[in-house]
Motif scaffolding. Structure first.
Motif, PDB file in Angstrom:
ATOM      1  N   VAL A  98       9.103  82.517  69.419  1.00 28.02           N
ATOM      2  CA  VAL A  98       7.915  81.724  69.093  1.00 28.02           C
ATOM      3  C   VAL A  98       6.988  81.627  70.305  1.00 28.02           C
ATOM      4  N   ARG A  99       7.566  81.424  71.489  1.00 27.72           N
ATOM      5  CA  ARG A  99       6.756  81.379  72.712  1.00 27.72           C
ATOM      6  C   ARG A  99       6.081  82.721  72.963  1.00 27.72           C
ATOM      7  N   LYS A 100       6.814  83.799  72.715  1.00 28.08           N
ATOM      8  CA  LYS A 100       6.264  85.139  72.920  1.00 28.08           C
ATOM      9  C   LYS A 100       5.075  85.391  71.987  1.00 28.08           C
ATOM     10  N   LEU A 101       5.178  84.858  70.771  1.00 24.26           N
ATOM     11  CA  LEU A 101       4.098  85.031  69.793  1.00 24.26           C
ATOM     12  C   LEU A 101       2.912  84.107  70.063  1.00 24.26           C
ATOM     13  N   GLY A 102       3.127  83.107  70.909  1.00 24.61           N
ATOM     14  CA  GLY A 102       2.052  82.173  71.213  1.00 24.61           C
ATOM     15  C   GLY A 102       1.813  81.133  70.132  1.00 24.61           C
ATOM     16  N   TRP A 103       2.804  80.934  69.279  1.00 26.33           N
ATOM     17  CA  TRP A 103       2.669  79.936  68.208  1.00 26.33           C
ATOM     18  C   TRP A 103       2.854  78.541  68.782  1.00 26.33           C
ATOM     19  N   ARG A 104       2.144  77.586  68.204  1.00 24.50           N
ATOM     20  CA  ARG A 104       2.305  76.189  68.615  1.00 24.50           C
ATOM     21  C   ARG A 104       3.247  75.434  67.683  1.00 24.50           C
ATOM     22  N   LYS A 105       3.470  75.987  66.508  1.00 26.04           N
ATOM     23  CA  LYS A 105       4.349  75.314  65.554  1.00 26.04           C
ATOM     24  C   LYS A 105       5.797  75.405  65.995  1.00 26.04           C
ATOM     25  N   LYS A 106       6.572  74.389  65.610  1.00 19.65           N
ATOM     26  CA  LYS A 106       7.988  74.383  65.927  1.00 19.65           C
ATOM     27  C   LYS A 106       8.748  75.138  64.853  1.00 19.65           C
TER      28      LYS A 106
END
Length: 285
Positions: free
Chosen positions: A223-231
């Motif tokens: 998720v961090r790699k994708l740059g998403w802010r959602k959990k």
């Protein structure tokens, strides 16, 4: 009070409630007992507890401990079950918890991923085993604990089903292995599963197991790699599985069986509507 709690927990065990359920009830009741002991500066007696005691306790959980509505409602449910048992065993004259009003809960739609988002998540996971587990979670709706506890025998390639043993509520269920998932599981079993004495289907060579924490850490990294802010967690993939089935117009009864829900009311929370669906609805007029 402590004797009554002990008897109640033994009763739960005798009717085959899960260890997780019994542990949860035990923590709630012992914490309530500690509150009463502090309040009255002495031992608590089950037949002397009033509905006012329970109401004040729930207020204490809200104002002093900062418990969310869902947590306070869980505590009330525990107390209702406990006093129902005490009433049946003639330890009290009535179930004092029944007169306490339920905590109002705000109905929230569950966080879930679209099919395209799931594909992006899978592609961003470098760890091959975690990537496979994520695919399994999305294509089966398994809880993460159910998934990592699957044994070799639980994954039946001949019948093409996954046998979930003692899921939540101590219920067993069968989940069909889809056409997309079958070759992935077969490839893992035949070529990538390490040689180990472990009976678990998903395992590492070092520990012979796979922990939920390790899986969620791998998801969080993607998720961090994708740059998403959602959990996004393993449980979000279960929500995504159910939401996608609803979108594909699978009946709630079938989804209920796949998820292992005891009530359709629980399954109903997955009937999401996104803006595209709403737009199509108004455009149909």
């Amino acid at each position: 009070m402590l004797n009554a709690i002990h008897s109640f927990l033994l009763y739960l065990s005798s009717i085959d409630r899960s260890d997780e359920t019994i542990t949860g009830y035990s923590k709630d009741l012992l914490y309530f007992n500690r509150y009463l002991e502090n309040k009255y500066n002495g031992e608590a007696y089950v037949d002397e507890i009033t509905s006012e005691d329970i109401e004040e306790y729930l207020f204490y959980l809200k104002e002093t401990k900062g418990y969310a509505p869902a947590s306070r409602q869980r505590n009330l449910h525990t107390l209702r079950s406990f006093f129902s048992y005490c009433y049946k065993k003639e330890l009290v004259l009535r179930n004092v918890a029944l007169s306490v009003e339920r905590i109002k809960l705000q109905q929230k739609e569950r966080n879930y991923l679209s099919e395209e988002e799931v594909k992006l998540l899978i592609s961003a996971i470098d760890h091959s085993l975690i990537r496979l587990v994520v695919q399994v979670l999305y294509m089966t709706g398994l809880r993460i604990s159910e998934c990592v506890n699957l044994t070799i025998d639980d994954v039946d390639f001949n019948r093409r089903v996954i046998h979930v043993v003692s899921g939540k509520g101590n219920k067993d269920r069968l989940i069909p292995i889809s056409k997309r998932l079958y070759p992935l599981l077969l490839e893992y079993r035949e070529h990538h599963r390490p040689e180990t004495g472990s009976l678990l289907f998903f395992c590492t060579k070092k520990t012979g197991m796979l922990s939920p924490v390790y899986v969620n850490a791998g998801i969080a990294e993607a998720v961090r790699k994708l740059g998403w802010r959602k959990k996004v967690t393993a449980h979000v993939l279960r929500h995504s599985f159910a939401s996608q089935l609803v979108k594909n117009q699978v009946s709630l009864v079938q989804i209920q069986k796949l998820l292992g829900h005891s009530s359709l009311n629980v399954t109903g929370i997955y009937t999401h509507t996104d803006m595209d669906q709403l737009s199509n609805a108004v455009d149909s007029l």
